[in-house]
Design an enzyme around this catalytic site. Structure first.
Site, PDB file in Angstrom:
ATOM      1  N   HIS A  37       0.850  -1.205   0.000  1.00 21.94           N
ATOM      2  CA  HIS A  37       0.000   0.000   0.000  1.00 21.94           C
ATOM      3  C   HIS A  37       0.887   1.256   0.000  1.00 21.94           C
ATOM      4  O   HIS A  37       0.630   2.210  -0.730  1.00 21.94           O
ATOM      5  CB  HIS A  37      -0.873   0.036   1.262  1.00 21.94           C
ATOM      6  CG  HIS A  37      -1.882  -1.068   1.344  1.00 21.94           C
ATOM      7  ND1 HIS A  37      -1.847  -2.035   2.321  1.00 21.94           N
ATOM      8  CD2 HIS A  37      -2.964  -1.355   0.583  1.00 21.94           C
ATOM      9  CE1 HIS A  37      -2.870  -2.864   2.160  1.00 21.94           C
ATOM     10  NE2 HIS A  37      -3.571  -2.475   1.107  1.00 21.94           N
ATOM     11  N   SER A 185       0.301  -8.859   1.595  1.00 15.43           N
ATOM     12  CA  SER A 185      -1.159  -8.832   1.573  1.00 15.43           C
ATOM     13  C   SER A 185      -1.647  -8.646   3.002  1.00 15.43           C
ATOM     14  O   SER A 185      -1.032  -9.176   3.938  1.00 15.43           O
ATOM     15  CB  SER A 185      -1.692 -10.171   1.030  1.00 15.43           C
ATOM     16  OG  SER A 185      -3.055 -10.319   1.348  1.00 15.43           O
TER      17      SER A 185
END
Ligand code: AMP
Length: 287
Positions: A37, A185
């Site tokens: 991210h 993840s």
């Protein structure tokens, strides 16, 4: 950094920015941040004047038997992380803001939504396309940043943006990996220590496939067969699917040619992990 929860407030701030001709970059997420991210946010910060990050765990992209309730959340920690990255706006809408009671409109990107992961997650990409279309209308960014880790998502959203004339540029950022190759993840947190130790087999198998292709292998079934075998041999992971497809159309390939996407979904216990690699080929050799 400003934390914003309503569309009205968001638009007030962004309208001012647009008036000043500032370029707006957007990163849409479900939170529980990791380096993947952050790599999207850093790219947005570098290329835009204003970086908007949204956190919304979108219920419409989870099937009835999927992990919506179990999806990891930690808004406080996320807010601290984005603050460090100098993100300008953290947009955290509630369910009521995104889907008011009378909500009836959905976006269906036909055909490609039903391929790969979509075969096993019915309605998933309909939920993704719908929420991203809404976020694009709320934020109206110049650029939206997407991760290559979710290769099919990139395809579905690119198709939607082209088909519906959204005035936005999509930029794809490479998959961020742990040192041992496991794709980062939010769901990795659910892996037991044993599963976590085994999960890097996914990327090892993908890399081995790339080596085989570079050595001249062109049979998709032999490549997927090897990947299956490696994951079965080296881990308790249960392969949901492995596929060699055309990276542009997602159509399955029998003989590898052009730009090949090798994508897979693997369960470690209840945790479903996905990963992919793209192999650009110039010519075909061994068949
Ligand atoms: P998510 O919060 O999982 O919905 O992801 C939000 C955005 O981050 C999506 O564009 C993802 O493709 C991207 N992303 C997630 N994991 C990674 C990763 N390991 N590397 C690069 N981008 C990622």
């Amino acid at each position: 950094m400003r934390i914003i929860k309503t569309i009205k407030q968001l638009r007030q701030i962004l309208d001012k920015a647009r008036h000043k001709k500032q370029k707006i970059g957007c990163v849409a997420t479900m939170g529980y941040f990791h380096e993947g991210h952050l790599s999207l946010m850093r790219r947005a910060k570098k290329e835009c004047d204003i970086c908007v990050v949204s956190i919304y765990v979108n219920p419409k992209q989870f099937g009835p038997k999927e992990d919506l309730r179990r999806y990891p959340r930690d808004i406080k920690h996320d807010a601290a992380m984005v603050k460090k990255e100098n993100v300008d706006i953290l947009f955290i809408p509630s369910d009521n803001v995104v889907y008011p009671n009378c909500y009836l409109t959905y976006i269906d990107v036909e055909k490609i939504s039903g391929m790969l992961c979509g075969k096993y997650r019915q309605g998933h990409f309909r939920g993704v396309a719908t929420v991203v279309a809404k976020l694009l209308n709320m934020v109206a960014p110049d650029v939206m940043y997407l991760g290559q880790k979710d290769a099919q998502q990139v395809k579905v959203l690119s198709q939607m943006v082209a088909d519906l004339n959204f005035p936005v540029t999509l930029r794809v950022v490479p998959t961020a990996r742990e040192k041992d190759g496991l794709a980062m993840s939010s769901r990795n947190i659910h892996l037991s220590a044993h599963q976590r130790a085994q999960a890097p087999v996914i990327y090892r198998a993908l890399k081995a496939a790339v080596v085989q292709i570079k050595a001249g292998e062109r049979s998709a079934s032999r490549i997927t067969g090897h990947i299956h075998q490696m994951i079965r041999q080296d881990s308790s992971g249960k392969v949901q699917y492995v596929a060699c497809v055309d990276a542009d159309t997602l159509e399955p390939l029998k003989i590898l040619k052009g730009k090949v996407l090798i994508a897979l979904g693997v369960f470690f216990g209840k945790t479903r992990l996905i990963d992919n690699v793209i192999v650009p080929l110039k010519n075909s050799r061994k068949v």
